[in-house]
Enzyme design. Sequence first.
Site, PDB file in Angstrom:
ATOM      1  N   LYS A 147     -36.729 -19.401 -25.074  1.00 32.71           N
ATOM      2  CA  LYS A 147     -37.716 -18.485 -24.510  1.00 32.71           C
ATOM      3  C   LYS A 147     -38.152 -17.514 -25.589  1.00 32.71           C
ATOM      4  O   LYS A 147     -37.356 -17.092 -26.427  1.00 32.71           O
ATOM      5  CB  LYS A 147     -37.119 -17.695 -23.336  1.00 32.71           C
ATOM      6  N   GLU A 187     -38.034  -1.940 -14.857  1.00 36.39           N
ATOM      7  CA  GLU A 187     -36.793  -2.567 -15.313  1.00 36.39           C
ATOM      8  C   GLU A 187     -35.756  -1.565 -15.794  1.00 36.39           C
ATOM      9  O   GLU A 187     -35.921  -0.928 -16.843  1.00 36.39           O
ATOM     10  CB  GLU A 187     -37.084  -3.573 -16.434  1.00 36.39           C
ATOM     11  N   LYS A 237     -50.032  -7.355 -15.296  1.00 35.12           N
ATOM     12  CA  LYS A 237     -49.139  -6.299 -15.785  1.00 35.12           C
ATOM     13  C   LYS A 237     -49.922  -5.122 -16.373  1.00 35.12           C
ATOM     14  O   LYS A 237     -49.436  -3.984 -16.348  1.00 35.12           O
ATOM     15  CB  LYS A 237     -48.184  -6.880 -16.822  1.00 35.12           C
ATOM     16  N   GLU A 246     -50.881 -13.459 -16.180  1.00 36.79           N
ATOM     17  CA  GLU A 246     -49.714 -12.598 -15.951  1.00 36.79           C
ATOM     18  C   GLU A 246     -49.858 -11.283 -16.710  1.00 36.79           C
ATOM     19  O   GLU A 246     -49.570 -10.207 -16.183  1.00 36.79           O
ATOM     20  CB  GLU A 246     -48.437 -13.308 -16.374  1.00 36.79           C
ATOM     21  N   GLU A 253     -36.299 -18.782 -16.501  1.00 37.84           N
ATOM     22  CA  GLU A 253     -36.639 -17.656 -17.372  1.00 37.84           C
ATOM     23  C   GLU A 253     -35.791 -16.426 -17.022  1.00 37.84           C
ATOM     24  O   GLU A 253     -35.289 -15.720 -17.896  1.00 37.84           O
ATOM     25  CB  GLU A 253     -38.133 -17.328 -17.225  1.00 37.84           C
TER      26      GLU A 253
END
Length: 391
Positions: A156, A201, A380, A376, A240
């Site tokens: 990744k 996060e 965001k 995506e 992921e």
Amino acid sequence: MTTTNAITRLHAVTREVDPATDPLDGFDPGGFAWLHHRTRIVTSGVAARLGPADVETGLAAVTVDDAVDLPGTGAIAVGALPFDPDADGELVVPARVFGALDGRAWVTEIGPSRHDADTPVSPPTRFSVVARRSRAEWRTAVEHALDAIGRGELEKVVLAREVLVEADTPFDARDIVRGLVASQPGSFVYASEGFVGASPELLVRRTGSVVESRPVAGTTVADSDEALLALAASVKDTREHRFVVDGIVDVLDARCEELTVATTPQVAVFGPVAHLATPIRGHLHDPAPTALEVARLLHPTPAVGGTPRDTALHAIRALEGFDRGRYAGPGGWVDARGDGEWAIALRGAELDGARARLVAGAGIVAGSQPAAEWAETQAKLEPMLRALVRP
């Protein structure tokens, strides 16, 4: 950077105040803010500047008169560090701190407080928004990353892109922070010397020996129940996400007496996007590392770098074409006890007068499609664009 002799002359005084006080009344737009559910910290002025490696010693050198004795009282260091773990960074010991936790509030004064009167500025009404990378350039970068994944060099890598916003008058950081608090419930709203945002996060929270993390990875546009169900069932997004959880567990497990990891990711919604999220909680071995030390051990997680770590960082430098600065670095606070909270500085903007730089990224794994990853990043970017562009 402040010298050891200079910081030993600092004295921190903490006193309880009315919890109904609006913390942003004392916000210096060049200062620091941390606003999330239980914890609110807003600062002004600079008593000292410290490199991350000097923070624990520096805070311990400050004499303290603390009548409140809660996480975040007494001498603290705040700020946002660069994404690049090899880049220099610094944290601020603020001159004045307003803090609140679980219904109690306090003010800490450290050295001379500076709170300059604000000069009223009319809010911007005209804007230009420019993506620094074209869709074709993005597609090429993603394809290079997929080629490396196909060769087994990477599992990744997170690739990001920049957007610049130009306005007709300077942006007001305090106004933007207020808007993010209202529009981004559940996020960590932060501000650090012109870098403002709302991150979903939690990198690490340390309270005594208890350590918590809540990694998020795997994303969809949160426009329907069907989209949320599809995210929960997605093999690609689950894989992921698992890279990120495993990377954090590898670091924490060796430093904890016990560690609890949720077996199934939650689907967490943050405004226009939803993520897979996994709560992690443990008890640290004694002596427990500080919240800042744990944050530096964890960073960069596979949520913002990739795996294997060093190969992913090399690919980011080769493929992105710009310096991330503080985007996706650790942002937060730590006190002299070692307690603190650190988020990954996402969904943010670097403010420079009438200019703002936004950055958003997407995790590239086997099966990623360039167009979907571009979409995506658009999702965001949307919360911060809404906070800035209000004609």
